[in-house]
Design a protein around this motif. Structure first.
Motif, short mmCIF file in Angstrom:
data_model
loop_
_atom_site.label_atom_id
_atom_site.label_comp_id
_atom_site.label_asym_id
_atom_site.label_seq_id
_atom_site.Cartn_x
_atom_site.Cartn_y
_atom_site.Cartn_z
N VAL A 133 0.81 -1.49 -0.48
CA VAL A 133 -0.13 -0.04 0.13
C VAL A 133 0.98 1.34 0.50
O VAL A 133 2.04 0.87 0.25
CB VAL A 133 -1.28 -0.06 1.26
CG1 VAL A 133 -2.01 -1.16 1.73
CG2 VAL A 133 -0.34 0.27 2.54
N ASP A 134 0.43 2.81 -0.48
CA ASP A 134 1.18 3.87 -0.48
C ASP A 134 1.36 4.41 0.98
O ASP A 134 2.53 5.05 1.53
CB ASP A 134 0.42 4.90 -1.42
CG ASP A 134 0.30 4.17 -2.38
OD1 ASP A 134 1.12 3.51 -2.92
OD2 ASP A 134 -0.65 4.33 -3.05
N ILE A 135 0.02 3.98 2.46
CA ILE A 135 0.49 4.87 3.24
C ILE A 135 -0.42 4.44 4.36
O ILE A 135 -1.46 3.42 3.92
CB ILE A 135 -0.36 6.24 3.20
CG1 ILE A 135 -1.87 6.33 2.63
CG2 ILE A 135 0.41 7.40 2.07
CD1 ILE A 135 -2.73 7.66 2.80
N GLY A 136 -0.31 4.46 5.19
CA GLY A 136 -1.10 4.43 6.97
C GLY A 136 -1.16 5.43 7.54
O GLY A 136 -0.33 6.09 7.65
N ILE A 137 -2.19 5.70 8.32
CA ILE A 137 -1.94 6.17 9.43
C ILE A 137 -2.54 5.73 10.44
O ILE A 137 -3.25 5.15 10.90
CB ILE A 137 -3.61 7.15 9.56
CG1 ILE A 137 -3.57 7.81 7.81
CG2 ILE A 137 -3.59 8.34 10.17
CD1 ILE A 137 -5.31 8.55 7.57
N MET A 138 -1.29 6.04 11.56
CA MET A 138 -1.14 5.07 12.49
C MET A 138 -0.47 7.07 14.02
O MET A 138 -0.31 7.82 13.55
CB MET A 138 -0.19 4.68 12.09
CG MET A 138 0.34 3.59 11.35
SD MET A 138 -0.46 2.21 11.65
CE MET A 138 0.47 1.01 13.25
N SER A 139 -1.04 5.80 14.64
CA SER A 139 -0.16 7.54 16.04
C SER A 139 1.22 6.63 16.51
O SER A 139 1.45 6.15 15.97
CB SER A 139 -1.71 6.23 17.39
OG SER A 139 -1.83 4.79 17.99
N GLY A 140 1.07 7.19 17.64
CA GLY A 140 2.92 7.64 17.62
C GLY A 140 3.62 6.58 17.66
O GLY A 140 4.26 6.44 16.99
N PHE A 141 3.10 5.53 19.03
CA PHE A 141 4.59 4.94 18.79
C PHE A 141 4.21 3.83 17.74
O PHE A 141 5.86 4.01 17.29
CB PHE A 141 3.61 3.93 19.86
CG PHE A 141 4.57 4.64 21.33
CD1 PHE A 141 5.57 4.06 22.30
CD2 PHE A 141 3.66 5.19 22.22
CE1 PHE A 141 6.27 4.96 23.08
CE2 PHE A 141 4.58 6.48 23.52
CZ PHE A 141 5.15 6.04 23.69
N PRO A 142 3.26 3.08 17.15
CA PRO A 142 3.43 2.55 15.72
C PRO A 142 4.54 3.24 15.03
O PRO A 142 5.20 2.43 14.35
CB PRO A 142 2.45 1.82 15.51
CG PRO A 142 1.61 2.88 16.04
CD PRO A 142 1.90 2.81 17.50
N SER A 143 3.95 4.21 14.74
CA SER A 143 5.01 5.27 14.36
C SER A 143 6.34 5.49 14.45
O SER A 143 7.07 4.81 13.14
CB SER A 143 4.53 6.74 14.00
OG SER A 143 2.83 6.77 13.55
N ALA A 144 6.46 5.22 15.12
CA ALA A 144 8.11 5.61 15.98
C ALA A 144 8.89 4.62 15.42
O ALA A 144 10.25 4.19 15.54
CB ALA A 144 7.91 5.72 17.24
N LEU A 145 8.43 3.22 16.06
CA LEU A 145 8.20 1.65 15.09
C LEU A 145 9.12 1.88 14.56
O LEU A 145 10.08 1.04 13.71
CB LEU A 145 8.00 0.74 16.13
CG LEU A 145 7.16 0.55 17.84
CD1 LEU A 145 6.10 -0.64 17.92
CD2 LEU A 145 8.11 0.50 18.19
N ALA A 146 8.12 1.94 13.04
CA ALA A 146 8.30 2.11 11.91
C ALA A 146 9.67 3.30 11.23
O ALA A 146 10.35 3.15 10.76
CB ALA A 146 6.80 2.58 11.12
N VAL A 147 9.40 4.36 11.91
CA VAL A 147 10.03 4.97 11.06
C VAL A 147 11.70 4.36 11.58
O VAL A 147 12.85 5.06 10.96
CB VAL A 147 9.79 6.11 11.69
CG1 VAL A 147 11.23 6.92 11.65
CG2 VAL A 147 8.47 6.77 10.80
N ASN A 148 11.72 3.87 12.97
CA ASN A 148 13.05 3.30 13.42
C ASN A 148 13.63 2.48 12.39
O ASN A 148 14.73 1.53 12.62
CB ASN A 148 13.11 3.15 14.82
CG ASN A 148 13.21 4.27 15.83
OD1 ASN A 148 14.78 4.66 15.82
ND2 ASN A 148 12.10 5.30 15.82
N THR A 149 13.25 1.74 12.26
CA THR A 149 13.53 0.31 10.90
C THR A 149 13.97 1.38 9.97
O THR A 149 15.02 0.57 9.30
CB THR A 149 12.48 -0.71 10.12
OG1 THR A 149 11.58 0.25 9.27
CG2 THR A 149 11.49 -1.11 11.35
#
Length: 298
Positions: free
Chosen positions: A88-104
């Motif tokens: 998929v192109d995008i997903g809308i997430m809250s802060g913590f799963p976003s932090a987990l994703a970005v840190n990969t």
């Protein structure tokens, strides 16, 4: 709008997300009429209520002029993996799963909504419960939504930690598969409390099943520096990226607050376009209380 359902992608734990190999492929330039694809968790199946996902899609189609396709996935980390694997192109997430994703290092933050000073989470008990304060949860069983949920796990675990209660030592934690599952477990007497977003308790039915006088909130968590993020696949073409950066702040505007339902918590917050990964550093301490080291997720 077209809608699909994607099963769990084999990334059902934080450690698995960190270890899974990159499967994304280089995507070619998108045509101007290509659908925009979003991964979401189903938010409401109540036929008497407008599903906020459907409302979001309609608004996004209006502001982008593009068709929007939705893929339903079972949990937060499956949203991240669907983006990371170019499903998929995008997903809308809250802060913590976003932090987990970005840190990969394998998922981009397209935009972020800054937090405010308001508490995020509380622990709900039935009105007849003897539990009056957080400390009363010692020796009890507490339901959490999802191991990657900001309001349904990380923030309440931190709140309990601040009250002197540690997971696995002072209380038993169970994951109910989502906020609705937590509420069902509480209603059926399977747990003593269900920790969730204060916003959901304010929305009422169908998002929150308890009427006034049937429940009480115990404790309030701190606020979060980042309330939510739009995550994007790194191979997203520049045309679509720019289009979304312009359209999304319009979609999440005050005029659409009521229509957006459960997504309305982002309305009125300051928006940061293309935030730096360092924006999520503030989550490190809180994540560590839950046994997660963001710096290890590479």
């Amino acid at each position: 709008m077209r809608r699909y359902t994607l099963p769990a992608l084999g990334v059902l734990s934080i450690s698995a997300l960190a270890l899974a190999g990159c499967s994304a492929s280089e995507a070619g330039a998108a045509s101007s009429d290509a659908p925009i694809t979003i991964a979401t968790l189903p938010i409401s199946d109540d036929p008497t209520q407008e599903n906020p996902v459907d409302a979001l899609v309609e608004l996004l189609e209006e502001d982008t002029g593009r068709e929007v396709e939705v893929t339903d996935v079972p949990d937060y980390l499956s949203v991240v993996e669907a983006i990371r694997a170019d499903h998929v192109d995008i997903g809308i997430m809250s802060g913590f799963p976003s932090a987990l994703a970005v840190n990969t290092g394998e998922v981009d933050a397209l935009l972020a909504w800054e937090g405010n000073d308001e508490a995020v989470s509380t622990c709900v008990v039935l009105d007849g419960s003897p539990i009056q304060k957080l400390e009363d949860l010692k020796g009890k069983t507490v339901a959490f939504a999802d191991p990657a949920s900001s309001s349904g796990y990380f923030m309440p675990v931190y709140m309990l930690h601040q009250a002197g209660l540690e997971q696995g030592t002072d209380y038993e934690a169970i994951f109910a598969g989502g906020h609705e599952g937590s509420f069902a477990a509480l209603e059926q007497g399977q747990v003593d409390a269900a920790c969730t977003a204060i916003m959901l308790t304010e929305l009422g039915a169908p998002m929150f099943p308890f009427a006034d006088g049937e429940w009480r909130g115990v404790g309030e968590s701190p606020s979060m520096d980042v309330m939510g993020t739009v995550l994007a696949r790194q191979s997203l073409d520049d045309e679509t990226r720019t289009l979304l950066e312009e359209a999304l702040p319009k979609v999440f505007s005050e005029k659409n607050k009521e229509t957006l339902g459960a997504y309305s918590s982002f309305v009125g917050l300051d928006v940061i376009i293309a935030p730096e990964p360092s924006l999520f550093d503030a989550f490190t301490e809180i994540a560590a209380v839950a046994g997660v080291k963001l710096e290890d997720l590479k």
